[in-house]
Motif scaffolding. Structure first.
Motif, PDB file in Angstrom:
ATOM      1  N   LYS A   1      33.663  44.708  39.924  1.00 20.75           N
ATOM      2  CA  LYS A   1      35.199  45.074  38.976  1.00 20.75           C
ATOM      3  C   LYS A   1      36.560  44.932  40.294  1.00 20.75           C
TER       4      LYS A   1
ATOM      5  N   HIS B   1      24.883  43.745  35.376  1.00 23.71           N
ATOM      6  CA  HIS B   1      24.201  44.494  36.694  1.00 23.71           C
ATOM      7  C   HIS B   1      22.426  44.885  36.103  1.00 23.71           C
TER       8      HIS B   1
ATOM      9  N   VAL C   1      28.950  47.487  42.045  1.00 27.18           N
ATOM     10  CA  VAL C   1      29.264  46.994  41.067  1.00 27.18           C
ATOM     11  C   VAL C   1      31.026  46.626  40.800  1.00 27.18           C
ATOM     12  N   LEU C   2      31.261  48.366  41.891  1.00 26.10           N
ATOM     13  CA  LEU C   2      32.516  48.325  42.336  1.00 26.10           C
ATOM     14  C   LEU C   2      33.446  47.276  42.524  1.00 26.10           C
TER      15      LEU C   2
ATOM     16  N   SER D   1      27.511  50.374  34.592  1.00 25.40           N
ATOM     17  CA  SER D   1      27.839  49.083  35.249  1.00 25.40           C
ATOM     18  C   SER D   1      27.532  48.552  33.759  1.00 25.40           C
ATOM     19  N   GLN D   2      27.394  47.145  33.478  1.00 26.15           N
ATOM     20  CA  GLN D   2      27.395  46.506  32.507  1.00 26.15           C
ATOM     21  C   GLN D   2      26.170  45.924  32.855  1.00 26.15           C
TER      22      GLN D   2
ATOM     23  N   ASP E   1      41.701  46.589  47.275  1.00 24.40           N
ATOM     24  CA  ASP E   1      40.340  47.093  46.693  1.00 24.40           C
ATOM     25  C   ASP E   1      38.876  46.355  46.666  1.00 24.40           C
TER      26      ASP E   1
ATOM     27  N   LEU F   1      37.976  41.134  39.426  1.00 17.64           N
ATOM     28  CA  LEU F   1      38.616  40.989  38.712  1.00 17.64           C
ATOM     29  C   LEU F   1      40.073  41.661  38.742  1.00 17.64           C
ATOM     30  N   THR F   2      40.528  42.532  39.574  1.00 18.92           N
ATOM     31  CA  THR F   2      42.278  42.356  39.660  1.00 18.92           C
ATOM     32  C   THR F   2      42.112  42.229  40.551  1.00 18.92           C
TER      33      THR F   2
END
Length: 347
Positions: free
Chosen positions: A101, A13, A97-98, A9-10, A110, A104-105
């Motif tokens: 992410k 999180h 977390v997923l 994670s970042q 997803d 961001l796409t």
């Protein structure tokens, strides 16, 4: 454990990780500490609480059950529950977390897949936890139980037929991708934005801001319109002008409307307007065009702009919009005149 997931994670999180896992880890450590502490005692753990009968060979014996054994089962039950609670919270954190992410796409697939996999893995963990409790705490032969369930599997499958169909429907949605989360769809008369695809059903936020739940089987078996994939929005309507309007003026109104629609930057160049026919109280003109802006609010703005322009064209050509009217023709005056003529003849 935090160090283990820190690389995944970042920094943003960290608070989520702590809020999700702090409580179950505290419960696990508390139970483990109490269990180890109580096991250091001898009295009254060796005191028998009750006896149960058990056949050993051919002899029926009374087996004593002590307080210590009861506490062992209770603590084992609660510790196993806390361990699987931690595992479920880890799945929640990974999916969190997923999802971040995935946001961001540009792809929305997803965003739809992560919640589905989250529910799938949590369901599997719950089943594993259930059989673990049966095996370790209640000493049930799990293999024998699963075999017995296999024999009754046909009856279970028939009872859960619709649930299985909806589960298969969810996999079909992910494989065929007729829509993704965020798409505007219309199915079985329900129009709205897809918010979530679950095991059994799909959640749609309707245009009235209500939440509609549609079984996944209905999403793939029914006629589904993915309105986000269209490149134009169609507009078709009719309006009537008064019968006092002459043919030359009607032609001019129709031509001006057609020209304006085709030259508009946000409509297709095949828009049309024509004199549709004769109504009960109006001369009807039909208008058809396509708006290139898909967003609903933008579509309404363009439609309003064109409607105002049509009103302007009709008024500028000294015509008017018709509305239902009735014309009353009375013969009262004629009857009075005939009466007067009759009196004159008598005189």
């Amino acid at each position: 454990m935090f160090t283990l997931f820190k690389g995944f994670s970042q920094q943003s999180h960290d608070d989520t990780f702590v809020s999700l896992l702090l409580k179950p880890i505290e419960v696990f450590m508390l139970l483990a500490t109490l269990y180890l502490s109580i096991n250091q005692l001898k009295h009254p753990l060796e005191v028998a609480v009750f006896h149960y009968s058990k056949i050993v060979g051919k002899i029926k014996e009374a087996i004593p059950v002590t307080i210590g054994e009861c506490l062992d089962r209770i603590f084992l039950f609660m510790i196993i529950l806390s361990i699987f609670w931690i595992i479920l919270r880890i799945i929640d954190f990974i999916s969190h977390v997923l999802l971040f992410k995935a946001s961001l796409t540009e792809s929305k697939s997803d965003d739809q897949l992560v919640p589905f996999l989250k529910e799938l893995f949590k369901t599997i963990v719950v089943f594993i936890g259930f059989f673990t409790l049966l095996g370790f705490v209640f000493e049930v032969n799990v293999l024998t139980l699963i075999t017995g369930l296999g024999i009754g599997g046909i009856a279970i499958a028939l009872a859960a037929k619709e649930s299985l169909e909806n589960l298969i429907g969810s996999f079909t949605i992910f494989l065929d991708k007729p829509f993704v989360v965020g798409d505007l769809v219309k199915v079985d008369g329900v129009e709205g934005t897809v918010e979530k695809v679950g095991f059994r059903s799909t959640l749609i936020r309707t245009t009235e801001k209500t939440m509609a739940t549609i079984p996944n089987k209905g999403m793939i078996d029914g006629v589904l319109e993915n309105m986000s994939l269209r490149n134009f929005r169609r507009v078709k309507f009719s309006f009537g002008i008064t019968y006092e309007t002459n043919a030359e003026t009607i032609k001019k109104i129709v031509d001006e409307i057609k020209t304006y629609i085709r030259e508009h930057e946000d409509t297709s160049d095949d828009g049309n307007a024509y004199f549709e026919g004769f109504g009960d109280s109006s001369l009807n003109i039909e208008v058809i065009y396509f708006v290139s802006l898909i967003a609903y609010n933008d579509y309404l703005s363009i439609k309003q702009e064109i409607n105002f322009k049509i009103m302007e064209i009709v008024m500028r050509n000294k015509s008017d919009f018709a509305y239902p009217t009735q014309r009353l023709i009375s013969d009262k005056t004629t009857a009075i005149d005939n009466k007067e003529v009759g009196n004159d003849a008598t005189d």
